[in-house]
Scaffold this motif. Sequence first.
Motif, short mmCIF file in Angstrom:
data_model
loop_
_atom_site.label_atom_id
_atom_site.label_comp_id
_atom_site.label_asym_id
_atom_site.label_seq_id
_atom_site.Cartn_x
_atom_site.Cartn_y
_atom_site.Cartn_z
N THR A 240 0.83 -1.22 0.00
CA THR A 240 0.00 0.00 0.00
C THR A 240 0.86 1.26 0.00
N GLY A 241 2.08 1.15 0.55
CA GLY A 241 2.95 2.32 0.64
C GLY A 241 3.58 2.71 -0.69
N TRP A 242 3.46 1.89 -1.70
CA TRP A 242 4.09 2.22 -2.99
C TRP A 242 3.21 3.09 -3.86
N LYS A 243 1.93 3.15 -3.50
CA LYS A 243 0.98 4.01 -4.22
C LYS A 243 1.08 3.84 -5.73
N ILE A 244 0.68 2.67 -6.17
CA ILE A 244 0.65 2.43 -7.62
C ILE A 244 -0.64 1.68 -7.98
N GLY A 245 -1.34 2.21 -8.94
CA GLY A 245 -2.59 1.62 -9.37
C GLY A 245 -2.80 1.89 -10.85
N TYR A 246 -4.01 1.64 -11.33
CA TYR A 246 -4.24 1.89 -12.75
C TYR A 246 -5.71 2.11 -13.05
N CYS A 247 -5.92 2.65 -14.24
CA CYS A 247 -7.27 2.92 -14.70
C CYS A 247 -7.39 2.41 -16.14
N CYS A 248 -8.46 1.69 -16.42
CA CYS A 248 -8.77 1.28 -17.79
C CYS A 248 -10.06 1.99 -18.21
N ALA A 249 -10.09 2.49 -19.42
CA ALA A 249 -11.30 3.16 -19.92
C ALA A 249 -11.24 3.22 -21.43
N PRO A 250 -12.40 3.35 -22.08
CA PRO A 250 -12.39 3.48 -23.54
C PRO A 250 -11.58 4.71 -23.96
N GLU A 251 -11.06 4.65 -25.18
CA GLU A 251 -10.10 5.66 -25.62
C GLU A 251 -10.61 7.10 -25.47
N PHE A 252 -11.90 7.34 -25.80
CA PHE A 252 -12.37 8.73 -25.74
C PHE A 252 -12.36 9.28 -24.32
N LEU A 253 -12.52 8.40 -23.34
CA LEU A 253 -12.45 8.84 -21.95
C LEU A 253 -11.00 8.93 -21.49
N MET A 254 -10.20 7.94 -21.89
CA MET A 254 -8.81 7.90 -21.46
C MET A 254 -8.01 9.10 -22.01
N LYS A 255 -8.37 9.52 -23.21
CA LYS A 255 -7.69 10.68 -23.82
C LYS A 255 -7.88 11.91 -22.93
N GLU A 256 -9.08 12.08 -22.43
CA GLU A 256 -9.37 13.24 -21.56
C GLU A 256 -8.74 13.05 -20.19
N LEU A 257 -8.77 11.82 -19.68
CA LEU A 257 -8.17 11.56 -18.36
C LEU A 257 -6.68 11.88 -18.39
N ARG A 258 -6.01 11.49 -19.47
CA ARG A 258 -4.56 11.72 -19.54
C ARG A 258 -4.21 13.21 -19.60
N LYS A 259 -5.13 14.01 -20.18
CA LYS A 259 -4.86 15.46 -20.22
C LYS A 259 -4.72 16.00 -18.80
N ILE A 260 -5.48 15.42 -17.87
CA ILE A 260 -5.41 15.88 -16.48
C ILE A 260 -4.28 15.16 -15.74
N HIS A 261 -4.20 13.86 -15.94
CA HIS A 261 -3.15 13.04 -15.28
C HIS A 261 -1.75 13.66 -15.47
N GLN A 262 -1.49 14.16 -16.68
CA GLN A 262 -0.14 14.67 -16.98
C GLN A 262 0.20 15.91 -16.15
N PHE A 263 -0.84 16.60 -15.64
CA PHE A 263 -0.55 17.78 -14.83
C PHE A 263 -0.77 17.52 -13.34
N VAL A 265 0.37 14.25 -11.82
CA VAL A 265 1.63 13.58 -11.42
C VAL A 265 2.61 13.48 -12.59
N PHE A 266 2.19 13.75 -13.78
CA PHE A 266 2.88 13.46 -15.02
C PHE A 266 3.05 11.96 -15.19
N ALA A 267 3.87 11.33 -14.34
CA ALA A 267 4.06 9.88 -14.47
C ALA A 267 4.33 9.28 -13.10
N VAL A 268 4.17 7.96 -13.02
CA VAL A 268 4.39 7.24 -11.76
C VAL A 268 5.80 6.66 -11.78
N ASN A 269 6.37 6.42 -10.59
CA ASN A 269 7.80 6.06 -10.52
C ASN A 269 8.15 4.81 -11.36
#
Length: 384
Positions: A240-263, A265-269
């Motif tokens: 639990t202390g490593w804080k790593i997870g994931y999200c699966c979604a159809p492309e049209f949703l994932m495209k929008e999610l990544r626009k926010i994700h990038q600002f 955390v940008f990326a996970v370790n």
Amino acid sequence: MTEFTNINSKLPQIGTSIFATMSKMANDYNAINLSQGFPDFNCSDDLIELVNHFMKKGFNQYAPMPGTIELRYEISKKVKRDYGKLYNPDTEITITAGATQALFTAFSTIINPGDEVIIFEPAYDSYLPAIKLNGGIPISISLNQNDFSIPWKEVERAITERTKCIVINSPHNPTGSILQESDIKQLEKIVKDKNIFLISDEVYEHIVYDNQKHFSFASSVELSKRAFVISSFGKIFHTTGWKIGYCCAPEFLMKELRKIHQFVVFAVNTPIQLAVSEFMNNESNIYSLNNFYQNKRDLFRSLIKDSKFILRDCDGTYFQLLDYSNISDKNDFEFSEYLTKEVGVAVIPLSPFHTSNNSQKLIRVCFAKQDSVLEIAANKLRNL
Ligand code: PMP
Ligand code: GLN
């Protein structure tokens, strides 16, 4: 001196999370900590060695924004194997800083001010603030009291023109209930032909008991085409202390999610992503979890069975609800504080999972602990 009176809190009603509060109280009073949900045993040595290996090999710089392709590929393979749906690792899977960040980013992706979001109470604590911070209006529906199932008639009645999203969590924290196939069918019927999105919090997908099945939203065509399906390696690999997870979604949703994700955390370790992708290649590292926790659930339940506590059903997760109405008239906060300070066992009251007054005499216990610790804790609880 400047007074800074203009902070104007975004969350005026929210204090420190109950998990942080009770874990601190457990430490302060030297109580056995069955409150916040985390294992008190270590993760696999092999996994630690893999992280070490990738760190030493020099994989210590930014990962690609959506996550390493190795890990996204392994997740795609796993989800296909478990639920029959193929998510494209390039465009439909993103690695997140735990499920918490996946949830928050998914809420941000779809909620506009004034949108209504249906949640079920008791509800995991991060949903409500995430909805509010994004300008959404939480619409809370109580789960059925007897078995914590979803009252689908009420869901139908709660849907309006402004309903943007329904949030489901199965296996369910804090009650340990799980969705049945009939629930999936009901939800399919409700959302069909409607512009409603779904957030499916499936972090305990591999902790389901008695040979029952986890019904992922990924396994339904009607649900998956509008859903963010979220999971966490913290639960699967005891990290639990490593804080790593994931999200699966159809492309049209994932495209929008990544626009926010990038600002956010940008990326996970990087080294942990590489290690996890190699570790999960060995399927038994995932599928051994059900039995492992079922033994702990059975042990804890058998130790508490003859006490004054009433055990509620537990079909999934590593949480057990205890009804203490035969023991005390205290409210759940007072009783949890009493258990921590006087009895030496820290637990979680259920009120923080509710928006309205909760008079139920229920507490949550986490049994992701060494058997010897469960035995000592149960002994203390049995004496009440
Ligand atoms: N959802 C639920 C239902 C949880 O119980 C938890 C954490 N225990 C999370 C989300 C958050 O997971 P993570 O620690 O990966 O952020
Ligand atoms: N999800 C964990 C629990 O339910 C706690 C996570 C946290 O502390 N935010 O206990």
